[in-house]
Structure formats: structure tokens, C-alpha cells
Design an enzyme around this catalytic site. Structure first.
Site, short mmCIF file in Angstrom:
data_model
loop_
_atom_site.label_atom_id
_atom_site.label_comp_id
_atom_site.label_asym_id
_atom_site.label_seq_id
_atom_site.Cartn_x
_atom_site.Cartn_y
_atom_site.Cartn_z
N ASP A 279 0.82 -1.21 0.00
CA ASP A 279 0.00 0.00 0.00
C ASP A 279 0.86 1.27 0.00
O ASP A 279 1.96 1.28 0.56
CB ASP A 279 -0.90 -0.03 1.26
CG ASP A 279 -2.08 0.90 1.12
OD1 ASP A 279 -2.33 1.41 0.01
OD2 ASP A 279 -2.75 1.12 2.14
N ASN B 137 -10.38 -3.51 -6.20
CA ASN B 137 -9.59 -2.55 -6.99
C ASN B 137 -10.20 -2.23 -8.37
O ASN B 137 -9.84 -1.23 -8.98
CB ASN B 137 -8.14 -3.04 -7.17
CG ASN B 137 -7.29 -2.88 -5.93
OD1 ASN B 137 -6.35 -3.64 -5.71
ND2 ASN B 137 -7.61 -1.90 -5.09
C1 FPP Z 1 -1.91 -0.02 -3.30
O1 FPP Z 1 -1.42 1.29 -3.26
C2 FPP Z 1 -1.35 -0.72 -4.43
C3 FPP Z 1 -2.07 -1.34 -5.39
C4 FPP Z 1 -3.54 -1.40 -5.40
C5 FPP Z 1 -1.43 -1.99 -6.55
C6 FPP Z 1 -0.17 -2.72 -6.28
C7 FPP Z 1 0.44 -3.03 -7.57
C8 FPP Z 1 1.75 -2.95 -7.87
C9 FPP Z 1 2.79 -2.65 -6.90
C10 FPP Z 1 2.21 -3.15 -9.28
C11 FPP Z 1 1.80 -4.39 -9.98
C12 FPP Z 1 2.12 -5.64 -9.23
C13 FPP Z 1 3.04 -6.58 -9.57
C14 FPP Z 1 3.15 -7.81 -8.76
C15 FPP Z 1 3.96 -6.44 -10.70
P1 FPP Z 1 -2.40 2.53 -3.52
O2 FPP Z 1 -2.31 2.90 -4.94
O3 FPP Z 1 -3.76 2.17 -3.04
O4 FPP Z 1 -1.76 3.63 -2.65
P2 FPP Z 1 -2.53 4.84 -1.97
O5 FPP Z 1 -3.37 4.24 -0.87
O6 FPP Z 1 -1.43 5.69 -1.46
O7 FPP Z 1 -3.36 5.53 -3.02
#
Ligand code: FPP
Length: 237
Positions: free
Chosen positions: A2, A50
Site C-alpha cells: 500500500d 480494486n
Molecule cells: C496499493 O497502493 C497498491 C495497489 C492497489 C497496486 C499494487 C500493484 C503494484 C505494486 C504493481 C503491480 C504488481 C506486480 C506484482 C507487478 P495505492 O495505490 O492504493 O496507494 P494509496 O493508498 O497511497 O493511493
């Protein structure tokens, strides 16, 4: 994983740049887990919830997944890391499914290290899928309805052939579980880190493992039951 969005926002960058940097943290975390001798590493990469994000962001995440699989498969193979998935991967875009099938197939024979990607995953949908599969097994007579053991039911979860997690790490300062391995993490230790996922480094990982090693895991027992029994020393002088 996150905090990608906030990492980007802090720098005045678009959210997708945070995800891009998040992929770099994914690469280094897989390497670190392997170096630390961790047999199973599960990354919560995309939840069933998501899909509610803007279409553009969902598209960018799917592109990043495809890119990651294309770019990292050879490294996974040379590091003998098996790739597995949990979640409703059948609902992912065809291009991602194709890459997943290719990488899962190419790494299926490795046994020492497993990388599990939670994709289109959510504990509640996992339970619904498991109940459906369990009910079908009861109908065919494969499972006895009166067998109420957890072990029998757990064979119908996505994680049927995977061990329960010992440690769950969440970055970004949020202290929620967000529908992640709710049943499997029943006895897991949780570490919540006040850093954003792109900043999750080897040192942060090591510190979380050290914290894990400090915890006393009782699994319902008392601390006294777990204390090593000191053999009584008797002597005649
Ligand atoms: C949460 O941070 C992250 C995600 C929903 C996506 C995670 C995906 C990756 C790291 C890239 C793809 C994965 C792989 C395995 C290659 P957020 O965007 O919700 O952060 P925020 O809460 O600060 O908005």
C-alpha cells in the site's frame, strides 16, 4: 503493497508513477525474500475491490502486471522461484492471463521458493468459491457433510496447497487487513510500517523479520507451556 498513490502524490507525480516504482519494490522484495530463505512470499497485487478505481488506473496496473511478467520470468527461472496465483484470475484481461499461464507453467517445477500473486483476490470471494466447491464435493460424495474439520474445508480454498502465512506486512501506515487472507492469517503476526510501498527496502524487510522473531506465538497455549523446560541439574558434588 500500500501507498503507491501517496508516494507519487508527495512528489507531484501521477499515481501510475507510484505503481511503476512499486514494481521495482516488488522485484527487490522477491530477491530479498529469496536471500532470507523465505519459502513463500505472497504479494497482494490486485484486489476484487480494486476494479472500482478509475478505468485508466486499472488499465495501467494490468499493463504493469503484463510488463512485470514479461520482464521477470527469466529472473524467476534463474532464481528457481515458482509462480502461483490466488484469486479469480479467470476475470483478468486475456493478455495478463496469457503471461501468467506462461510464467506459472515455466516455473511449476521449482520447489524451494514460491511467489504467490494475489490477483483479483478477496477473502470473501474466496470463501464463496470455496463453499461452492465444498458443496459440489458433498454432492458427489467426495466429502462427507458431517466431516466438519477445518483441514477438509481448507482444501477448497485457493491456498489449498500453500501454508498459512506466518507474517503479514502492510505498508503505508494503514492498519487494516482489507480482505486479505482473513482465514489463513488467523495466527499470523502483523507488522504495519509507516512507509509507502515504493520505499519498502531490504532493510525494512529485515527489520520486520526481526520484529517477527521477537514475538511469542502461542497458538492458544499459555506462555508457560511454551517456555523451554530447563532440565533439573542434580549432582552429588
Ligand atoms: C496499493 O497502493 C497498491 C495497489 C492497489 C497496486 C499494487 C500493484 C503494484 C505494486 C504493481 C503491480 C504488481 C506486480 C506484482 C507487478 P495505492 O495505490 O492504493 O496507494 P494509496 O493508498 O497511497 O493511493
Amino acid at each position: 503493497m500500500d501507498g503507491n498513490g501517496r508516494w507519487a502524490k508527495q512528489r507531484g507525480l501521477p499515481r501510475v508513477e507510484g505503481h511503476r516504482r512499486g514494481v521495482e519494490a516488488v522485484r527487490s522484495t522477491i530477491e530479498t525474500a529469496r536471500d532470507f530463505g523465505i519459502e513463500y512470499l505472497t504479494l497482494y497485487a490486485f484486489s476484487v475491490e480494486n476494479w472500482r478505481r478509475p478505468e485508466e488506473e486499472v488499465g495501467a496496473l494490468m499493463n504493469l502486471l503484463e510488463y512485470f511478467l514479461k520482464r521477470e520470468t527469466s529472473t524467476l527461472i534463474s532464481n528457481k522461484v515458482r509462480l502461483r496465483t490466488i484469486g479469480r484470475t479467470q476475470d483478468l484481461p486475456a493478455k495478463v492471463r496469457r503471461e501468467l499461464e506462461r510464467t506459472v507453467g515455466a516455473t511449476a517445477h521449482f520447489t524451494e521458493h514460491t511467489l504467490v500473486l494475489a490477483l483479483n483476490y478477496g477473502s470473501r470471494t474466496e470463501v464463496l468459491d470455496a463453499v461452492q466447491s465444498y458443496a459440489a464435493a458433498v454432492q458427489t460424495g467426495e466429502v462427507d457433510l458431517h466431516d466438519t474439520s477445518w483441514t477438509t474445508f481448507a482444501r477448497h480454498l485457493y491456498t489449498a496447497d500453500l501454508p498459512d502465512p506466518d507474517l503479514v506486512i502492510r505498508t503505508s501506515g494503514e492498519t487494516r487487513v482489507s480482505n486479505f487472507l482473513l482465514l489463513q492469517a488467523a495466527y499470523a503476526e502483523f507488522v504495519f510500517l509507516p512507509i509507502f510501498w515504493p520505499d519498502f527496502s531490504r532493510a525494512e524487510f529485515a527489520a520486520a523479520v526481526t520484529e517477527f522473531n521477537r514475538r511469542e506465538r502461542r497458538f492458544g497455549r499459555t506462555g508457560e507451556q511454551l517456555a523451554p523446560t530447563v532440565p533439573a541439574i542434580s549432582g552429588t558434588g
